[in-house]
Design a protein around this motif. Structure first.
Motif, PDB file in Angstrom:
ATOM      1  N   ASP A 125       0.833  -1.201   0.000  1.00  0.00           N
ATOM      2  CA  ASP A 125       0.000   0.000   0.000  1.00  0.00           C
ATOM      3  C   ASP A 125       0.869   1.253   0.000  1.00  0.00           C
ATOM      4  OD1 ASP A 125      -2.437  -1.369   0.063  1.00  0.00           O
ATOM      5  OD2 ASP A 125      -2.337  -1.583   2.238  1.00  0.00           O
ATOM      6  N   ASN A 126       0.371   2.307  -0.606  1.00  0.00           N
ATOM      7  CA  ASN A 126       1.062   3.589  -0.649  1.00  0.00           C
ATOM      8  C   ASN A 126       0.287   4.620   0.142  1.00  0.00           C
ATOM      9  OD1 ASN A 126       3.265   2.914  -2.482  1.00  0.00           O
ATOM     10  ND2 ASN A 126       1.674   2.690  -4.010  1.00  0.00           N
ATOM     11  N   TYR A 127       1.010   5.377   0.956  1.00  0.00           N
ATOM     12  CA  TYR A 127       0.430   6.426   1.791  1.00  0.00           C
ATOM     13  C   TYR A 127       1.171   7.735   1.530  1.00  0.00           C
ATOM     14  CZ  TYR A 127      -1.640   2.627   4.555  1.00  0.00           C
ATOM     15  OH  TYR A 127      -2.338   1.528   4.969  1.00  0.00           O
ATOM     16  N   HIS A 128       0.505   8.857   1.834  1.00  0.00           N
ATOM     17  CA  HIS A 128       1.117  10.171   1.674  1.00  0.00           C
ATOM     18  C   HIS A 128       0.892  10.990   2.938  1.00  0.00           C
ATOM     19  CE1 HIS A 128       1.909   9.885  -2.674  1.00  0.00           C
ATOM     20  NE2 HIS A 128       0.871   9.066  -2.647  1.00  0.00           N
ATOM     21  N   ILE A 129       1.959  11.667   3.375  1.00  0.00           N
ATOM     22  CA  ILE A 129       1.861  12.651   4.448  1.00  0.00           C
ATOM     23  C   ILE A 129       1.879  14.017   3.776  1.00  0.00           C
ATOM     24  CG2 ILE A 129       3.079  13.744   6.373  1.00  0.00           C
ATOM     25  CD1 ILE A 129       4.035  10.972   7.214  1.00  0.00           C
ATOM     26  N   THR A 130       0.798  14.773   3.981  1.00  0.00           N
ATOM     27  CA  THR A 130       0.677  16.093   3.362  1.00  0.00           C
ATOM     28  C   THR A 130       0.057  17.079   4.344  1.00  0.00           C
ATOM     29  OG1 THR A 130      -1.475  15.484   2.443  1.00  0.00           O
ATOM     30  CG2 THR A 130       0.434  15.209   0.990  1.00  0.00           C
ATOM     31  N   LYS A 131       0.224  18.352   4.040  1.00  0.00           N
ATOM     32  CA  LYS A 131      -0.431  19.407   4.825  1.00  0.00           C
ATOM     33  C   LYS A 131      -1.780  19.678   4.185  1.00  0.00           C
ATOM     34  CE  LYS A 131      -0.147  23.036   7.755  1.00  0.00           C
ATOM     35  NZ  LYS A 131       0.744  24.038   8.250  1.00  0.00           N
ATOM     36  N   SER A 132      -2.815  19.673   5.006  1.00  0.00           N
ATOM     37  CA  SER A 132      -4.172  19.925   4.528  1.00  0.00           C
ATOM     38  C   SER A 132      -4.798  20.969   5.441  1.00  0.00           C
ATOM     39  CB  SER A 132      -4.975  18.623   4.550  1.00  0.00           C
ATOM     40  OG  SER A 132      -6.297  18.842   4.124  1.00  0.00           O
ATOM     41  N   GLY A 133      -4.886  22.191   4.939  1.00  0.00           N
ATOM     42  CA  GLY A 133      -5.377  23.279   5.789  1.00  0.00           C
ATOM     43  C   GLY A 133      -4.365  23.546   6.884  1.00  0.00           C
ATOM     44  N   ASP A 134      -4.807  23.461   8.138  1.00  0.00           N
ATOM     45  CA  ASP A 134      -3.881  23.688   9.252  1.00  0.00           C
ATOM     46  C   ASP A 134      -3.447  22.381   9.914  1.00  0.00           C
ATOM     47  OD1 ASP A 134      -6.337  23.089  10.328  1.00  0.00           O
ATOM     48  OD2 ASP A 134      -6.263  24.599  11.905  1.00  0.00           O
ATOM     49  N   LYS A 135      -3.751  21.251   9.294  1.00  0.00           N
ATOM     50  CA  LYS A 135      -3.397  19.925   9.836  1.00  0.00           C
ATOM     51  C   LYS A 135      -2.457  19.187   8.883  1.00  0.00           C
ATOM     52  CE  LYS A 135      -6.722  19.720  13.113  1.00  0.00           C
ATOM     53  NZ  LYS A 135      -6.480  19.647  14.502  1.00  0.00           N
ATOM     54  N   TRP A 136      -1.713  18.250   9.445  1.00  0.00           N
ATOM     55  CA  TRP A 136      -0.926  17.302   8.659  1.00  0.00           C
ATOM     56  C   TRP A 136      -1.702  15.990   8.631  1.00  0.00           C
ATOM     57  CZ3 TRP A 136       3.424  18.165   5.890  1.00  0.00           C
ATOM     58  CH2 TRP A 136       4.047  19.398   6.074  1.00  0.00           C
ATOM     59  N   THR A 137      -1.740  15.331   7.474  1.00  0.00           N
ATOM     60  CA  THR A 137      -2.531  14.108   7.351  1.00  0.00           C
ATOM     61  C   THR A 137      -1.715  12.968   6.755  1.00  0.00           C
ATOM     62  OG1 THR A 137      -3.325  14.678   5.134  1.00  0.00           O
ATOM     63  CG2 THR A 137      -4.657  15.423   7.000  1.00  0.00           C
ATOM     64  N   LEU A 138      -2.090  11.764   7.137  1.00  0.00           N
ATOM     65  CA  LEU A 138      -1.600  10.530   6.526  1.00  0.00           C
ATOM     66  C   LEU A 138      -2.789   9.935   5.795  1.00  0.00           C
ATOM     67  CD1 LEU A 138       0.488   8.185   6.171  1.00  0.00           C
ATOM     68  CD2 LEU A 138      -0.573   7.166   8.200  1.00  0.00           C
ATOM     69  N   THR A 139      -2.672   9.799   4.477  1.00  0.00           N
ATOM     70  CA  THR A 139      -3.782   9.299   3.669  1.00  0.00           C
ATOM     71  C   THR A 139      -3.301   8.174   2.767  1.00  0.00           C
ATOM     72  OG1 THR A 139      -4.702  11.536   3.655  1.00  0.00           O
ATOM     73  CG2 THR A 139      -5.632   9.965   2.086  1.00  0.00           C
ATOM     74  N   LYS A 140      -4.057   7.088   2.747  1.00  0.00           N
ATOM     75  CA  LYS A 140      -3.759   5.979   1.844  1.00  0.00           C
ATOM     76  C   LYS A 140      -4.178   6.357   0.432  1.00  0.00           C
ATOM     77  CE  LYS A 140      -4.727   1.046   1.301  1.00  0.00           C
ATOM     78  NZ  LYS A 140      -5.457  -0.094   1.866  1.00  0.00           N
ATOM     79  N   GLU A 141      -3.320   6.043  -0.551  1.00  0.00           N
ATOM     80  CA  GLU A 141      -3.655   6.341  -1.945  1.00  0.00           C
ATOM     81  C   GLU A 141      -4.994   5.717  -2.301  1.00  0.00           C
ATOM     82  OE1 GLU A 141      -0.810   5.372  -5.032  1.00  0.00           O
ATOM     83  OE2 GLU A 141       0.628   6.780  -4.177  1.00  0.00           O
ATOM     84  N   GLY A 142      -5.844   6.506  -2.941  1.00  0.00           N
ATOM     85  CA  GLY A 142      -7.160   6.033  -3.347  1.00  0.00           C
ATOM     86  C   GLY A 142      -8.255   6.370  -2.350  1.00  0.00           C
ATOM     87  N   ASN A 143      -7.877   6.747  -1.139  1.00  0.00           N
ATOM     88  CA  ASN A 143      -8.857   7.129  -0.120  1.00  0.00           C
ATOM     89  C   ASN A 143      -8.993   8.644  -0.057  1.00  0.00           C
ATOM     90  OD1 ASN A 143      -9.014   4.438   0.481  1.00  0.00           O
ATOM     91  ND2 ASN A 143      -8.108   4.588   2.513  1.00  0.00           N
ATOM     92  N   GLU A 144     -10.169   9.108   0.273  1.00  0.00           N
ATOM     93  CA  GLU A 144     -10.385  10.544   0.441  1.00  0.00           C
ATOM     94  C   GLU A 144     -10.161  10.981   1.881  1.00  0.00           C
ATOM     95  OE1 GLU A 144     -14.025  12.045  -1.179  1.00  0.00           O
ATOM     96  OE2 GLU A 144     -13.866  10.782  -2.965  1.00  0.00           O
ATOM     97  N   ARG A 145     -10.542  10.122   2.812  1.00  0.00           N
ATOM     98  CA  ARG A 145     -10.410  10.452   4.234  1.00  0.00           C
ATOM     99  C   ARG A 145      -9.049  10.016   4.749  1.00  0.00           C
ATOM    100  NH1 ARG A 145     -14.901   8.025   7.578  1.00  0.00           N
ATOM    101  NH2 ARG A 145     -14.057   9.459   9.116  1.00  0.00           N
ATOM    102  N   PRO A 146      -8.395  10.861   5.542  1.00  0.00           N
ATOM    103  CA  PRO A 146      -7.086  10.492   6.089  1.00  0.00           C
ATOM    104  C   PRO A 146      -7.192   9.386   7.136  1.00  0.00           C
ATOM    105  CG  PRO A 146      -7.763  12.651   6.895  1.00  0.00           C
ATOM    106  CD  PRO A 146      -8.792  12.215   5.908  1.00  0.00           C
ATOM    107  N   SER A 147      -6.134   8.588   7.221  1.00  0.00           N
ATOM    108  CA  SER A 147      -6.041   7.549   8.248  1.00  0.00           C
ATOM    109  C   SER A 147      -5.674   8.156   9.594  1.00  0.00           C
ATOM    110  CB  SER A 147      -4.980   6.521   7.859  1.00  0.00           C
ATOM    111  OG  SER A 147      -5.301   5.922   6.632  1.00  0.00           O
ATOM    112  N   LYS A 148      -4.853   9.211   9.571  1.00  0.00           N
ATOM    113  CA  LYS A 148      -4.411   9.904  10.789  1.00  0.00           C
ATOM    114  C   LYS A 148      -4.280  11.392  10.498  1.00  0.00           C
ATOM    115  CE  LYS A 148      -3.634   6.323  13.453  1.00  0.00           C
ATOM    116  NZ  LYS A 148      -4.350   6.141  14.699  1.00  0.00           N
ATOM    117  N   THR A 149      -4.459  12.215  11.528  1.00  0.00           N
ATOM    118  CA  THR A 149      -4.230  13.652  11.421  1.00  0.00           C
ATOM    119  C   THR A 149      -3.424  14.102  12.633  1.00  0.00           C
ATOM    120  OG1 THR A 149      -6.270  14.236  12.569  1.00  0.00           O
ATOM    121  CG2 THR A 149      -6.379  14.095  10.167  1.00  0.00           C
ATOM    122  N   ALA A 150      -2.712  15.235  12.473  1.00  0.00           N
ATOM    123  CA  ALA A 150      -1.918  15.775  13.577  1.00  0.00           C
ATOM    124  C   ALA A 150      -1.729  17.273  13.381  1.00  0.00           C
ATOM    125  CB  ALA A 150      -0.574  15.071  13.642  1.00  0.00           C
TER     126      ALA A 150
END
Length: 74
Positions: free
Chosen positions: A2-27
């Motif tokens: 599986d491939n995941y991406h850590i990106t900045k989204s608004g004022d949060k950082w997110t971990l999202t699996k490729e193909g998913n819209e909702r993040p798996s984790k936020t911080a």
């Protein structure tokens, strides 16, 4: 794997699996999401691509390290 991406989204950082819209984790911070990712990937095999705040690629980490298909030291 599986491939995941850590990106900045608004004022949060997110971990999202490729193909998913909702993040798996936020911080709140990048370091916090990296720490949460390490825990999250503890029982998973996958590639995590870490992006800079501007969205550009920074680095890739493979979990578990032994599963890295590359013969490189990086």
């Amino acid at each position: 794997m599986d491939n995941y991406h850590i990106t900045k989204s608004g004022d949060k950082w997110t971990l999202t699996k490729e193909g998913n819209e909702r993040p798996s984790k936020t911080a709140e911070t990048k370091q916090e999401i990296i720490d949460k990712t390490r825990e999250f990937m503890n029982d998973k095999t996958g590639s995590v691509k870490i992006h800079k705040e501007d969205g550009k690629f920074q680095e890739e980490r493979t979990y578990h390290r032994k599963d890295d298909p590359s013969d490189s030291k990086g």
